[in-house]
Design an enzyme around this catalytic site. Structure first.
Site, PDB file in Angstrom:
ATOM      1  N   VAL A  48      24.330  57.376  67.782  1.00 48.26           N
ATOM      2  CA  VAL A  48      25.155  57.605  66.575  1.00 48.26           C
ATOM      3  C   VAL A  48      24.396  57.345  65.277  1.00 48.26           C
ATOM      4  O   VAL A  48      24.964  57.483  64.193  1.00 48.26           O
ATOM      5  CB  VAL A  48      26.475  56.787  66.589  1.00 48.26           C
ATOM      6  CG1 VAL A  48      27.371  57.234  67.717  1.00 48.26           C
ATOM      7  CG2 VAL A  48      26.211  55.294  66.654  1.00 48.26           C
ATOM      8  N   LYS A  73      35.130  60.331  56.812  1.00 48.60           N
ATOM      9  CA  LYS A  73      35.458  60.857  55.474  1.00 48.60           C
ATOM     10  C   LYS A  73      35.631  62.375  55.538  1.00 48.60           C
ATOM     11  O   LYS A  73      36.602  62.929  55.002  1.00 48.60           O
ATOM     12  CB  LYS A  73      34.352  60.464  54.502  1.00 48.60           C
ATOM     13  CG  LYS A  73      34.500  60.987  53.110  1.00 48.60           C
ATOM     14  CD  LYS A  73      33.580  60.194  52.213  1.00 48.60           C
ATOM     15  CE  LYS A  73      32.841  60.975  51.187  1.00 48.60           C
ATOM     16  NZ  LYS A  73      31.956  62.025  51.526  1.00 48.60           N
ATOM     17  N   TYR A 105      21.335  41.292  64.469  1.00 50.18           N
ATOM     18  CA  TYR A 105      22.735  41.629  64.780  1.00 50.18           C
ATOM     19  C   TYR A 105      23.644  41.153  63.650  1.00 50.18           C
ATOM     20  O   TYR A 105      24.457  41.925  63.124  1.00 50.18           O
ATOM     21  CB  TYR A 105      23.121  40.947  66.087  1.00 50.18           C
ATOM     22  CG  TYR A 105      24.507  41.266  66.603  1.00 50.18           C
ATOM     23  CD1 TYR A 105      24.842  42.563  66.991  1.00 50.18           C
ATOM     24  CD2 TYR A 105      25.473  40.261  66.746  1.00 50.18           C
ATOM     25  CE1 TYR A 105      26.106  42.840  67.504  1.00 50.18           C
ATOM     26  CE2 TYR A 105      26.727  40.542  67.261  1.00 50.18           C
ATOM     27  CZ  TYR A 105      27.038  41.832  67.641  1.00 50.18           C
ATOM     28  OH  TYR A 105      28.289  42.113  68.144  1.00 50.18           O
ATOM     29  N   ALA A 154      34.040  47.558  64.583  1.00 50.05           N
ATOM     30  CA  ALA A 154      33.935  46.358  65.426  1.00 50.05           C
ATOM     31  C   ALA A 154      32.897  45.441  64.795  1.00 50.05           C
ATOM     32  O   ALA A 154      31.701  45.675  64.899  1.00 50.05           O
ATOM     33  CB  ALA A 154      33.511  46.746  66.836  1.00 50.05           C
ATOM     34  N   ASN A 158      24.791  56.187  73.660  1.00 47.96           N
ATOM     35  CA  ASN A 158      23.436  56.604  74.049  1.00 47.96           C
ATOM     36  C   ASN A 158      22.994  55.896  75.327  1.00 47.96           C
ATOM     37  O   ASN A 158      21.886  56.111  75.803  1.00 47.96           O
ATOM     38  CB  ASN A 158      22.422  56.380  72.914  1.00 47.96           C
ATOM     39  CG  ASN A 158      22.224  54.908  72.603  1.00 47.96           C
ATOM     40  OD1 ASN A 158      22.884  54.048  73.181  1.00 47.96           O
ATOM     41  ND2 ASN A 158      21.317  54.615  71.692  1.00 47.96           N
ATOM     42  N   GLY A 172      30.705  58.629  57.377  1.00 46.46           N
ATOM     43  CA  GLY A 172      30.620  59.983  56.797  1.00 46.46           C
ATOM     44  C   GLY A 172      31.473  60.959  57.589  1.00 46.46           C
ATOM     45  O   GLY A 172      32.164  61.817  57.013  1.00 46.46           O
ATOM     46  N   LYS A 204      19.625  49.508  63.358  1.00 40.55           N
ATOM     47  CA  LYS A 204      19.929  50.903  63.009  1.00 40.55           C
ATOM     48  C   LYS A 204      21.382  51.266  63.300  1.00 40.55           C
ATOM     49  O   LYS A 204      22.036  51.957  62.510  1.00 40.55           O
ATOM     50  CB  LYS A 204      18.991  51.856  63.760  1.00 40.55           C
ATOM     51  CG  LYS A 204      17.588  51.904  63.159  1.00 40.55           C
ATOM     52  CD  LYS A 204      16.643  52.773  63.961  1.00 40.55           C
ATOM     53  CE  LYS A 204      16.962  54.242  63.815  1.00 40.55           C
ATOM     54  NZ  LYS A 204      16.039  55.077  64.619  1.00 40.55           N
ATOM     55  N   THR A 215      34.426  37.538  74.020  1.00 41.20           N
ATOM     56  CA  THR A 215      35.403  38.229  74.866  1.00 41.20           C
ATOM     57  C   THR A 215      34.782  38.448  76.241  1.00 41.20           C
ATOM     58  O   THR A 215      33.567  38.648  76.340  1.00 41.20           O
ATOM     59  CB  THR A 215      35.796  39.569  74.214  1.00 41.20           C
ATOM     60  OG1 THR A 215      36.331  39.274  72.912  1.00 41.20           O
ATOM     61  CG2 THR A 215      36.848  40.316  75.024  1.00 41.20           C
TER      62      THR A 215
END
Ligand code: UDP
Length: 316
Positions: free
Chosen positions: A61, A109, A149, A118, A36, A106, A95, A179
C-alpha cells in the site's frame, strides 16, 4: 434493499485485519482485503475464498492504489506490528506508516470514503503517566529500535488529522493496546504466541528482564467490536481500545504454564531496548462514546488461543 457498503482493509491478511474482514462480512459489507504478505498470511483469509463479497489484492500500500468502483470506508491496518517484525523490517514499517497512510488517505479522499487508522499504544512510548489516557503525549525515543514503529504511527496520526482538518475527511483513530487471539503468528516474537508455543513444546518460557514490566491483554473479538463501533461513531480524536486488566510478564508466564498444564520452567533473557515498563489503557473515552467494554475474561480468551496453537501442525 439497501446497497451493501464496501470497505477496504489494508493488512487484511494479518492477525487483526483478517478478524476485521470476517466481522465486516458478517455485517453485510463487501470487503476488499489488501496485503503484501510480508507479515500477513493467506492462511488467515483462505476460508473467505469463494465468498462473492470478498476480494483479496496482493499489493504494497505504499505504491499507488488503483481501485475501481465505490468505496465507503478504508481501515488502514497494514504494518508489521510485533517488535521483532518491525526490527526486522524497519524501512517497510516506516514506509507503510507514512507513505502507506498517505496513499490510503488519498484514496479515501478521492472516493469520499471514511477513514479509520489503526494506531497503537506505542505512541505513548515508555509512559510516564499511568494508566494512559488519550491526552497523554507520550515518552518515545525517536532513534531507538522501536522508533521506526512508534514514530511512523505518530506521523500517521498527524497525517490523518491534517486530512481531516484540511480536506474535511471523515477520519477515526484507534490506539490499539496489546491484543491476542487465534491467527497470531507462532513465531512473531510477541509474548502471547511465544509463551504459549514454548509451553506447548515443553520448552522454557523466555521472560525478558526481571518480568516486572506490565501489559494488559485484550481478546481480539472485543477489540474488533470496538473498532466497528468507532467506525460508526462521530469521534475524530484518538480512542484507546484495550483491556485494562494489567499484569506483570512474570505473572503472565505463570498463567500460561497453568492453563497449558505444561511442565515448562522460566528462563530470563535480556530486556529489549526501550521495552515499556508499564502499559495499561485508560478506556474511559471508549466506554463513554462507544458504550464499549471488553467482555472476554483473560482465562477464556487464553484457552481459545491455546486451542488454536494446539490445532496448528508443527510446520505452521
Ligand atoms: N516478552 C517476554 N518474552 C518473550 C516476548 C516478550 O518477556 O518471549 C515481554 C516483552 O519484553 C514485553 C512484553 O513481554 O515486556 C510484551 O511484549 P510483546 O512483544 O508482546 O509486545 P509489546 O507490548 O512490547 O509491544
Amino acid at each position: 434493499m439497501t446497497e451493501k457498503k464496501t470497505a477496504l482493509v489494508t493488512g487484511g491478511a494479518g492477525f487483526l485485519g483478517s478478524h476485521l474482514c470476517d466481522y465486516l462480512l458478517a455485517r453485510d459489507y463487501r470487503v476488499i482485503c489488501m496485503d503484501n504478505l510480508i507479515t500477513g498470511n493467506v492462511a488467515n483469509i483462505e476460508h473467505l475464498a469463494g465468498n462473492e463479497d470478498f476480494r483479496f489484492i496482493k499489493q504494497d500500500v505504499t505504491e499507488y492504489i488503483y481501485l475501481p468502483g465505490p468505496l465507503d470506508i478504508v481501515f488502514h491496518f497494514a504494518s508489521p506490528a510485533s517488535p521483532m517484525d518491525y526490527i526486522k523490517y524497519p524501512i517497510q514499517t516506516l514506509k507503510v506508516g507514512s507513505l502507506g497512510t498517505h496513499k490510503t488517505l488519498g484514496l479515501a479522499k478521492a472516493k469520499g470514503a471514511r477513514y479509520l487508522l489503526a494506531s497503537t499504544s506505542e505512541v505513548y512510548g515508555d509512559p510516564l503517566v499511568h494508566p494512559q489516557p488519550e491526552d497523554y503525549w507520550g515518552n518515545v525515543n525517536p532513534i531507538g529500535p522501536r522508533g521506526v514503529y512508534d514514530e511512523a504511527k505518530r506521523f500517521a496520526e498527524a497525517l490523518v488529522m491534517a486530512y481531516h482538518r484540511y480536506h474535511g475527511l471523515e477520519t477515526r483513530i484507534v490506539r490499539i493496546f496489546n491484543t491476542y487471539g487465534p491467527r497470531m503468528r507462532s513465531n512473531d516474537g510477541r509474548v502471547v504466541p511465544a509463551f504459549i508455543c514454548q509451553a506447548l513444546a515443553g520448552e522454557p518460557l523466555t521472560v525478558f528482564g526481571d518480568g516486572s514490566q506490565t501489559r494488559s491483554f485484550c481478546f481480539v473479538s472485543d477489540l474488533v467490536e470496538g473498532i466497528y463501533r468507532l467506525s460508526l461513531s462521530s469521534e475524530r480524536d484518538p480512542v484507546n481500545l484495550g483491556n485494562p486488566a494489567e499484569m506483570t510478564i512474570g505473572e503472565f508466564a505463570e498463567k500460561i504454564i497453568e492453563l497449558t498444564g505444561s511442565k515448562s520452567s522460566v528462563v530470563r533473557k535480556p530486556l529489549p531496548v526501550d521495552d515499556p515498563k508499564i502499559r495499561q489503557p485508560d478506556i474511559s473515552r471508549a466506554r463513554k462514546i462507544l458504550g464499549w467494554n471488553p467482555e472476554m475474561a483473560l482465562e477464556e480468551g487464553l484457552r481459545r488461543t491455546i486451542d488454536y496453537f494446539r490445532s496448528l501442525s508443527p510446520a505452521d
